[in-house]
Design a protein around this motif. Structure first.
Motif, PDB file in Angstrom:
ATOM      1  N   ARG A 129       7.689   2.301   4.556  1.00 11.23           N
ATOM      2  CA  ARG A 129       6.742   1.680   3.630  1.00 11.23           C
ATOM      3  C   ARG A 129       5.417   2.416   3.775  1.00 11.23           C
ATOM      4  NH1 ARG A 129      11.006  -0.770   3.897  1.00 11.23           N
ATOM      5  NH2 ARG A 129      11.481  -2.750   2.907  1.00 11.23           N
ATOM      6  N   VAL A 130       4.450   2.038   2.967  1.00 11.90           N
ATOM      7  CA  VAL A 130       3.195   2.792   2.986  1.00 11.90           C
ATOM      8  C   VAL A 130       2.317   2.454   4.186  1.00 11.90           C
ATOM      9  CG1 VAL A 130       3.050   3.297   0.554  1.00 11.90           C
ATOM     10  CG2 VAL A 130       2.157   1.138   1.412  1.00 11.90           C
ATOM     11  N   ASN A 136       1.165   5.561  -2.241  1.00  7.23           N
ATOM     12  CA  ASN A 136       1.487   4.416  -3.106  1.00  7.23           C
ATOM     13  C   ASN A 136       1.986   4.872  -4.475  1.00  7.23           C
ATOM     14  OD1 ASN A 136       0.186   3.229  -0.954  1.00  7.23           O
ATOM     15  ND2 ASN A 136      -0.726   1.625  -2.203  1.00  7.23           N
ATOM     16  N   LEU A 137       1.395   5.971  -4.954  1.00  7.82           N
ATOM     17  CA  LEU A 137       1.816   6.486  -6.266  1.00  7.82           C
ATOM     18  C   LEU A 137       3.255   6.992  -6.179  1.00  7.82           C
ATOM     19  CD1 LEU A 137       1.236   7.402  -9.196  1.00  7.82           C
ATOM     20  CD2 LEU A 137       0.362   9.528  -8.265  1.00  7.82           C
ATOM     21  N   LEU A 138       3.540   7.741  -5.113  1.00 11.05           N
ATOM     22  CA  LEU A 138       4.881   8.309  -4.958  1.00 11.05           C
ATOM     23  C   LEU A 138       5.924   7.216  -4.746  1.00 11.05           C
ATOM     24  CD1 LEU A 138       4.012  11.259  -2.540  1.00 11.05           C
ATOM     25  CD2 LEU A 138       4.040  11.274  -5.023  1.00 11.05           C
ATOM     26  N   TYR A 139       5.537   6.180  -3.997  1.00  9.02           N
ATOM     27  CA  TYR A 139       6.485   5.122  -3.657  1.00  9.02           C
ATOM     28  C   TYR A 139       6.744   4.160  -4.823  1.00  9.02           C
ATOM     29  CZ  TYR A 139       6.817   6.073   1.381  1.00  9.02           C
ATOM     30  OH  TYR A 139       7.083   6.629   2.607  1.00  9.02           O
ATOM     31  N   THR A 140       5.922   4.232  -5.868  1.00  8.73           N
ATOM     32  CA  THR A 140       6.150   3.326  -7.001  1.00  8.73           C
ATOM     33  C   THR A 140       6.645   4.105  -8.227  1.00  8.73           C
ATOM     34  OG1 THR A 140       3.790   3.446  -7.461  1.00  8.73           O
ATOM     35  CG2 THR A 140       4.564   1.477  -6.319  1.00  8.73           C
ATOM     36  N   GLN A 141       7.416   5.142  -7.942  1.00 13.85           N
ATOM     37  CA  GLN A 141       8.056   5.907  -9.013  1.00 13.85           C
ATOM     38  C   GLN A 141       9.572   5.856  -8.804  1.00 13.85           C
ATOM     39  OE1 GLN A 141       6.358   7.013 -11.575  1.00 13.85           O
ATOM     40  NE2 GLN A 141       4.503   6.282 -10.552  1.00 13.85           N
ATOM     41  N   GLU A 174      -1.185  11.544   2.815  1.00 15.83           N
ATOM     42  CA  GLU A 174      -0.722  10.718   1.684  1.00 15.83           C
ATOM     43  C   GLU A 174      -0.824   9.238   2.054  1.00 15.83           C
ATOM     44  OE1 GLU A 174       0.374  11.849  -1.274  1.00 15.83           O
ATOM     45  OE2 GLU A 174       1.289  13.817  -0.997  1.00 15.83           O
ATOM     46  N   ARG A 195      -3.839   6.764   0.664  1.00 13.03           N
ATOM     47  CA  ARG A 195      -3.116   5.809  -0.195  1.00 13.03           C
ATOM     48  C   ARG A 195      -2.411   6.462  -1.380  1.00 13.03           C
ATOM     49  NH1 ARG A 195      -5.043   0.431   0.380  1.00 13.03           N
ATOM     50  NH2 ARG A 195      -5.639   0.191   2.546  1.00 13.03           N
ATOM     51  N   THR A 196      -2.418   7.801  -1.456  1.00 11.03           N
ATOM     52  CA  THR A 196      -1.723   8.439  -2.576  1.00 11.03           C
ATOM     53  C   THR A 196      -0.204   8.253  -2.459  1.00 11.03           C
ATOM     54  OG1 THR A 196      -1.973  10.477  -1.321  1.00 11.03           O
ATOM     55  CG2 THR A 196      -3.432  10.191  -3.190  1.00 11.03           C
TER      56      THR A 196
END
Lengths: 293, 370
Positions: free
Chosen positions: B368-369, B197-202, B190, B194-195
């Motif tokens: 963080r990512v 990033n999707l999870l962390y911006t929800q 993940e 970079r996927t």
């Protein structure tokens, strides 16, 4: 306050990549982040959304601290297409967003219609770059955010798709969404907004509220040295382009006055180029040194 | 919601499909090997008897030679007597082999081995060790007592015995490799792709990511085990034998021989393997959060397990309680229970899993990512 960034600093190892950014936005507007590659635009967006840690400063979005995950109920971040799962369908992605945002699944159809997606059942790996950008936009706007952050959303879009995206962004702005867009497509930026933050080397070089109605002229004359001397004597603001054209703004000098001045001094005007002072012009002035005296 | 998405990510993945297919193929190949070997088993056993006969005959000739020179050597006379007894039993055994009378076969084998033991005790030369002979005698007696037909230890096509073969593979590195292949990159990829990033911006509690990954990993493990069991059941049902889960498995307990049923062996084995898998998953997640890189994560997990296993080789009783890495080669822990019992490392395995699970939850909240 929709965006409140105070003295934001970010360091990678020993190098400062953001050097004290300050942004305050309290009313809905469209803001563009413009700057050359490596100027810190994406880093700024990533720091704002807490994807990257910050070394100093304070970031608040929609009135909440940026490390509070609940901000993403009102803030959406349109990132590059690597965030998509290739083996899942577009529908899977939108369903996931709906589930975590607690939005009814019936919101999917209208947003797809708005963005122009009709390939939801295909796996994302079979999407073109443009199709992925559309999906990302649908994912970003399905929760009707108060603040929409977009990082290079126009990459890979054909002109028709770019127009669609521009119209959607303008509609969202009309509906009260604040949009912060980072893009290299300066023509599109001009069409979207005149509020531009120019970034260079991790700092905001200029916050421009460009007057798009203001005209700008670039004039080719027979003797530009003499013309320069005359304009300097008169105390008129102007610049010289790298093609030795005299460049001036309509605010500083009326075109008729300029023509009279040249005629009186027997300087022949060979060509007049009339331009808008847009993002591209200002970008050239700031970053490429074009137009400076 | 996160869990459904996570499950979908794993199950609709090409990797999952390929690995599951490979798993099925491996079980089928193993069964095919056993199936093909069935016709060789009687030949192999006959060959074994013939070898014993040859050895005994050779011994007999040598004793005759010695007795020609020393006709009053009582020791050799005794050995010769036992040797003749062995040859007689071996011929009887050889003749009975062709019949399907497995009980007589086992009885004759035991008669032979009992005489062979006496022969060996008197100083006779015979290729089997006393321990080996004792183990075989005890095992045969158990089979006779339970009235269960013997199966080949490695090449059986009876469901319980073949299932034991498969579970043995899982217990000895198999499950470890399986989990590394199936979900070794569950979190690290993940970050790499970079996927994350999707999870962390929800608007998600990041702890949900760990919860979903952990549960999904267990689910994937269960699916793969279930797949193995189903394929084993189907193949043995169609081409194998029914067998019995009461079939005895010989173990060493407190320096003496004891038995558990094959059903218990499989159950104990799967319990150990499951605990090891839980520990492995929590460590995979931990190192993924730490280094955010798949190969480094797998390397660190392997190093941790190797070091842990090496420590378990130290013969110190307290380590059996506190070191769960002893289960890397789990079958030994069931088969040899002299200084410990098989379940001794389970509490520490669960405790360490829990500790790392909590560390992961705490760590992801501040992660963080990059």
């Amino acid at each position: 306050m929709i965006i409140h960034i105070e003295n934001l600093k970010k360091r990678y190892k020993k190098e400062w990549v953001l050097k004290g950014i300050n942004i305050n936005v309290d009313t809905p507007q469209i803001i563009a982040l413009v700057g050359p590659n490596g100027s810190g635009k994406t880093t700024l967006l990533n720091c704002m959304t807490n994807l990257l840690s910050i070394n100093e400063g304070k970031v608040q979005l929609v009135g909440k601290n940026h490390n509070d995950p609940s901000i993403f109920k009102e803030v959406s971040y349109h990132q590059d297409n690597r965030i998509l799962y290739g083996h899942l369908t577009g529908y899977d992605h939108l369903k996931f967003i709906c589930n975590v945002q607690k939005i009814p699944l019936k919101a999917i159809d209208p947003v797809c219609e708005r963005v122009g997606i009709n390939y939801l059942k295909k796996q994302v790996r079979y999407y073109s770059l443009g199709m992925k950008q559309h999906l990302l936009l649908a994912m970003a706007i399905i929760n009707q955010p108060k603040l929409l952050l977009l990082d290079e959303p126009l990459n890979g879009l054909d002109p028709t798709s770019a127009i669609t995206m521009r119209n959607i962004l303008l509609d969202l702005y009309a509906e009260g969404t604040t949009i912060l867009i980072s893009s290299h497509n300066l023509d599109e930026i001009d069409r979207l907004t005149n509020t531009i933050f120019f970034m260079k080397d991790g700092s905001i070089l200029e916050e421009s509220l460009l007057d798009l109605n203001n005209r700008h002229y670039e004039v080719l004359v027979s003797d530009w040295n003499k013309a320069k001397q005359i304009l300097n004597e008169k105390g008129i603001a102007f610049s010289v382009t790298n093609q030795n054209q005299i460049a001036f703004s309509e605010n500083d000098l009326n075109l008729q006055t300029f023509i009279h001045l040249m005629n009186d001094n027997e300087i022949i005007i060979e060509d007049i180029d009339k331009k808008k002072i847009g993002a591209e012009k200002r970008y050239q002035e700031l970053f490429e040194g074009i137009g400076s005296t | 919601m996160m869990l459904t998405f996570e499950l979908k990510k794993h199950i609709f993945n090409k990797k999952f499909f390929i690995l599951s297919t490979l798993l099925i193929v491996c079980v089928l190949l193993l069964f095919s090997r056993n199936f093909v070997f069935q016709s060789y088993i009687p030949k192999e056993q006959l060959q074994e008897i013939d070898n014993y006969i040859k050895t005994s005959q050779k011994n007999g000739t040598q004793y005759e030679e010695v007795l020609k020179n020393e006709p009053n050597n009582e020791e050799i006379k005794q050995l010769q007597k036992l040797n003749y007894m062995m040859i007689n039993i071996l011929y009887d055994w050889r003749n009975t082999r062709s019949s399907n009378d497995w009980k007589s076969n086992l009885q004759l084998e035991n008669d032979f081995l009992t005489v062979a033991l006496q022969f060996k005790e008197l100083g006779g030369d015979f290729p089997l060790s006393q321990t080996e002979m004792n183990r075989t005698i005890t095992f045969n007696e158990k089979l006779l007592e339970l009235n269960i037909k013997p199966e080949h230890e490695n090449y059986s096509i009876a469901l319980p015995n073949f299932l034991k073969n498969v579970i043995d593979l899982l217990m000895n590195f198999g499950a470890f490799i399986l989990i590394i292949l199936f979900i070794g990159d569950t979190l690290s990829s993940e970050y790499e792709n970079r996927t994350a990033n999707l999870l962390y911006t929800q608007p998600l509690n990041k702890a949900n990511i760990i919860n979903a990954k952990f549960i999904t990993s267990i689910f994937v493990y269960l699916i793969s085990v279930l797949l193995i069991i189903i394929i084993t059941f189907i193949t043995t049902y169609l081409f194998g034998k029914k067998g019995t889960f009461s079939y005895p498995v010989m173990i060493e307990r407190n320096q003496s021989l004891d038995f558990i049923s094959i059903g218990d062996y499989i159950l104990q084995g799967m319990t150990i393997v499951t605990c090891l898998v839980l520990l492995l998953i929590s460590l995979l997640l931990f190192f993924s959060l730490l280094v955010k890189h798949t190969l480094t994560t797998i390397f660190l997990v392997m190093v941790t397990f190797a070091l842990g296993y090496m420590i378990s080789l130290i013969n110190w009783n307290i380590l059996y309680w506190v070191n769960p890495f002893q289960y890397l080669l789990a079958s030994d822990k069931i088969l040899i229970q002299n200084e410990y019992v098989w379940y001794q490392g389970i509490p520490s395995a669960l405790l360490i899993t829990m500790i790392f699970y909590i560390i992961n939850i705490v760590k992801i909240k501040s992660s963080r990512v990059v």
